[in-house]
Design an enzyme around this catalytic site. Structure first.
Site, PDB file in Angstrom:
ATOM      1  N   ASP A   4       0.931  -1.888  -6.950  1.00 46.55           N
ATOM      2  CA  ASP A   4       0.832  -3.287  -7.371  1.00 46.55           C
ATOM      3  C   ASP A   4       1.102  -3.403  -8.877  1.00 46.55           C
ATOM      4  OD1 ASP A   4      -0.577  -2.737  -4.978  1.00 46.55           O
ATOM      5  OD2 ASP A   4      -1.787  -4.541  -5.149  1.00 46.55           O
ATOM      6  N   GLU A  20       2.751  -1.513   5.858  1.00 47.23           N
ATOM      7  CA  GLU A  20       1.688  -0.578   6.254  1.00 47.23           C
ATOM      8  C   GLU A  20       1.305  -0.690   7.729  1.00 47.23           C
ATOM      9  OE1 GLU A  20      -1.206  -1.640   3.326  1.00 47.23           O
ATOM     10  OE2 GLU A  20      -0.443  -0.177   1.894  1.00 47.23           O
TER      11      GLU A  20
HETATM   12  O1  IFM Z   1      -0.736  -2.093  -2.464  1.00 46.51           O
HETATM   13  C1  IFM Z   1      -1.129  -3.025  -1.521  1.00 46.51           C
HETATM   14  C2  IFM Z   1      -0.385  -2.729  -0.236  1.00 46.51           C
HETATM   15  O2  IFM Z   1       0.994  -2.865  -0.418  1.00 46.51           O
HETATM   16  C3  IFM Z   1      -0.839  -3.669   0.846  1.00 46.51           C
HETATM   17  N1  IFM Z   1      -2.247  -3.519   1.042  1.00 46.51           N
HETATM   18  C4  IFM Z   1      -3.008  -3.857  -0.162  1.00 46.51           C
HETATM   19  C5  IFM Z   1      -2.618  -2.955  -1.304  1.00 46.51           C
HETATM   20  C6  IFM Z   1      -3.395  -3.344  -2.564  1.00 46.51           C
HETATM   21  O3  IFM Z   1      -3.078  -4.638  -2.966  1.00 46.51           O
END
Ligand code: IFM
Length: 733
Positions: free
Chosen positions: A341, A482
């Site tokens: 992020d 994910e």
């Molecule tokens: O990094 C992100 C991921 O891409 C999606 N799930 C939440 C994480 C943290 O914001």
């Protein structure tokens, strides 16, 4: 207070059900610390949270390290002629809470009638100083409207706070100091960092009585003032926070003495004086960071400023040992851990507004290289493998299980720490981006080079050669989407690794030209054979595609198709219907994956390729991650889908302000705030850098009349002004 819809976020009604949401939205911070916007008085729904960036602790070997929740310094209970202020009782006759983004002040104005009919006007103001990062302040003014009687303030420092049950502190001592001061001295259980929270008070009015109360991990200062109908009395609470890992401490200092002395000095100035210097710093920040949108409706202007405001508040200004957590400093969500992020979503704002801060963020990755080297070694790889979730050392801190699968009713294993390896190419990407935008060769050839070379070495050990097909593969990964685990040849990952290895070859040429660069190559023992291998891998890495259509990964096209649009926009509905295992076997995406690549490596794809892939993947994407919408907005602009671009921008922009994902109570979505900035500047503003050259191709949404922002680019400061009939880029002093 006159409201300005372009600068003020307003809560018009007291609603305990929305308390958690507003606590996150009204978080105040200064990059060193952040405090959730909790009420001063206590409610069952209240979730206090104060976090100091980089102060990690692992309370138990079975738990991962996290940012400890510091003592609650906000609490002040107020007794009005013996009746305790409690907005769930009696009648709230007037109520307004306003976050002033321009000056960083949270104000609450209330007129409350107690169950016994006493009417009182109350005004609360709060700041977390940008001028002195250790100082936070609250001022409370109370005016009895129809009665005379004592007004009592019970101002506490409450060290009983935990991280959802985990207590990170051992109490060392708590006591009083100066005239009206209280403090707690604590130490984190595992990392052994000391923390002092000290609150000093100034009372306004005739003091009838004052006292202190001492309880387990909690200390309270009580002041009873004479209350007279129509006359305002009040209290100012100045809290000072220091920790033993602060880099601005004098050497060998006694932390407690230092904090108490600082606190006593601070109380010599009034609340308004502190507020004024704090607001002066905000003014300076806004000078470079503001984005001005002129449109008929002020909401877009407000949300973009909201994003910039929080990005500034959550990011350490001058401490390269620390980076930005996925929730900033606004909640316990994701435990204060740092993800991709930061580099891909948040960094660009700093790159173009405050490049020195961007450099600090990348330096954090440099300083955590030893942890990344350990991660690689522990997994049987070479070089440096960055942690999917990183804390203070750079070692992997992703928890191993998450929530409960609604179908299997078993805890869901979290495989990201083991498989989500694209972070080790996202960071090199960000370093190259930093170099392109700032022209900072020194950083590229030292810290940047070490990162690029060690991650290249990692990827060379991570790929496997398939002799039957004569290509290199990356197996068993999780890509940005994910919802898919253990996949092979994720296009996003493989394409960026190819890009990374090619860029490393460019970098090595630069390194060979300077003695300092040669030293880096020597230090890391980079051999010619290794360099050649990297280029062979880049040339032969597997990129699964069929004509213009990129395959998200090997086998994606064979997965079952489901009607994704039926489940979009209702959090949790898809999971209830299918369960995680089936989702893993279906053509459904959590967030931008191939579309993410179309943005990051935009120059490497034709317009036709972008359109084909958008058409294929967009309808299959749930946007269950807050990272998805802003990127879709940018790519929609790139392929001239103006309406979709605006709709996705609005979706991204609303995530925290309207709690559209239903989880803002756990903290703000930092990446989405950064994505929002990018959707405006890189999307509608059309700002891109190609081979070190800045280009601007604006696409103003229909609803906007004009857009104006400033950019730092290669040592210059520019202003981009976009109108419906054209645009100009000028240099600013
Ligand atoms: O990094 C992100 C991921 O891409 C999606 N799930 C939440 C994480 C943290 O914001």
């Amino acid at each position: 207070m006159t409201l300005d819809p372009r600068w003020h976020v307003v809560e018009e009604k007291f609603d305990p059900k929305k308390m958690g949401h507003y606590e996150s939205v009204f978080t105040l911070g200064n990059g060193y610390l952040g405090t959730r916007g909790v009420f001063e008085e206590l409610y069952r729904e209240r979730t206090p949270g104060t976090f100091v960036a980089g102060l990690f602790d692992q309370a138990h070997p079975n738990e991962v390290t996290e940012l400890p929740n510091l003592p609650d310094w906000v609490e002040v209970s107020i007794l009005l002629n013996g009746e305790e202020l409690d907005l769930t009782q009696g009648q709230v006759l007037q109520y307004r809470r306003v976050l002033d983004l321009k000056g960083g002040v949270l104000t609450r104005e209330v007129v409350w009638e107690s169950p016994q009919g006493r009417r009182t006007a109350l005004r609360f103001r709060r700041f977390v100083s940008l001028a002195n990062v250790h100082l936070v302040g609250i001022s409370i003014a109370v005016t009895p409207e129809n009665y005379d009687g004592p007004i009592e303030f019970r101002s506490a420092l409450n060290g009983q706070v935990t991280n959802s049950g985990t207590q990170h502190f051992t109490s060392i001592e708590h006591s009083t100091y100066a005239h009206r001061g209280i403090y707690l001295l604590q130490e984190t259980v595992q990392s052994k960092q000391q923390v002092v929270v000290a609150a000093n008070h100034v009372v306004h009015g005739v003091l009838l009585d004052e006292s202190f109360k001492n309880a387990h991990r909690r200390i309270v200062y009580n002041a009873v003032l004479s209350g007279k109908r129509g006359q305002t009395v009040g209290i100012d609470k100045f809290t000072t926070i220091y920790t033993s890992r602060d880099q601005d401490l004098p050497r060998a200092v006694n932390l407690l003495h230092h904090a108490l002395a600082a606190s006593s000095r601070q109380t010599q100035q009034g609340f308004d004086q502190h507020l004024e210097v704090h607001q002066q710093v905000w003014e300076q920040r806004w000078q470079w960071a503001d984005i001005e949108i002129v449109s008929d409706d002020h909401f877009d202007q407000l949300v973009v400023r909201f994003a910039v405001f929080h990005l500034i508040q959550m990011t350490p200004w001058n401490d390269p040992r620390v980076s930005v957590a996925a929730k900033g400093l606004s909640g316990e969500g994701y435990k204060g851990h740092v993800f991709w992020d930061t580099e891909i979503f948040i960094l660009p704002f700093f790159l173009y507004s405050f490049p020195q801060v961007a450099k600090n963020l990348l330096t954090y990755r440099y300083l955590t290289l030893p942890g990344a080297i350990t991660n690689a070694a522990q997994n049987g790889y070479s070089g440096a493998m960055f942690a999917w979730e990183s804390a203070d050392t750079g070692e992997e801190t992703t928890p191993e299980v998450g929530g409960i699968d609604p179908v299997t009713r078993k805890p869901i294993p979290i495989l990201c720490g083991k498989q989500e390896h694209h972070i080790s190419v996202d960071i090199p990407y960000a370093i190259w981006n930093y170099y392109q935008v700032t022209g900072d060769r020194d950083f590229l050839l030292k810290e940047g080079a070490e990162i690029l070379l060690l991650t290249a070495r990692f990827w060379a050990s991570r790929v496997s050669y398939n002799p039957d097909r004569d290509w290199y593969e990356i197996k068993e990964v999780i890509g940005p989407d994910e919802y898919k685990e253990g996949i092979d040849n994720n296009y996003y990952t493989n394409a960026l690794v190819q890009w990374h290895l090619k860029k490393t070859a460019e970098l090595v040429k630069l390194l060979k030209e300077s003695p300092a660069g040669q030293c880096v190559l020597l230090k890391l023992g980079v051999t010619e054979g290794e360099l050649q291998d990297w280029q062979v891998i880049a040339a032969k890495i597997r990129l699964p595609r069929e004509g213009e259509l990129l395959h998200q990964f090997e086998g994606f096209m064979e997965l079952q198709e489901i009607d994704v649009l039926k489940y979009r926009d209702v959090p949790g509905l898809l999971q209830k219907a299918y369960g995680w295992e089936e989702i893993n076997r279906s053509q459904v995406l959590k967030q931008a994956d191939v579309v993410m690549l179309l943005y990051l490596l935009g120059d490497e794809f034709t317009l036709a390729e972008k359109r084909v892939n958008w058409d294929f993947y967009e309808p299959k994407t749930m946007h269950d991650s807050s990272l998805s919408a802003a990127i879709h907005s940018i790519v929609a602009n790139d392929i001239d889908l103006a309406e979709e671009a605006y709709a996705y921008f609005q979706k991204a922009a609303r995530i925290d302000l309207t709690n559209s994902m239903g989880n803002t109570h756990a903290g703000l979505h930092a990446a989405s705030l950064g994505g929002c900035w990018q959707a405006v500047v890189h999307g509608f503003g059309g700002v891109r850098v190609k081979s070190g050259e800045l280009s601007v191709t604006p696409k103003l949404p229909k609803a906007w009349h004009s857009l104006r922002f400033k950019l730092a680019f290669q040592g210059k400061r520019l202003q981009v002004s976009i109108r419906r009939d054209g645009y100009e880029v000028t240099t600013v002093d």
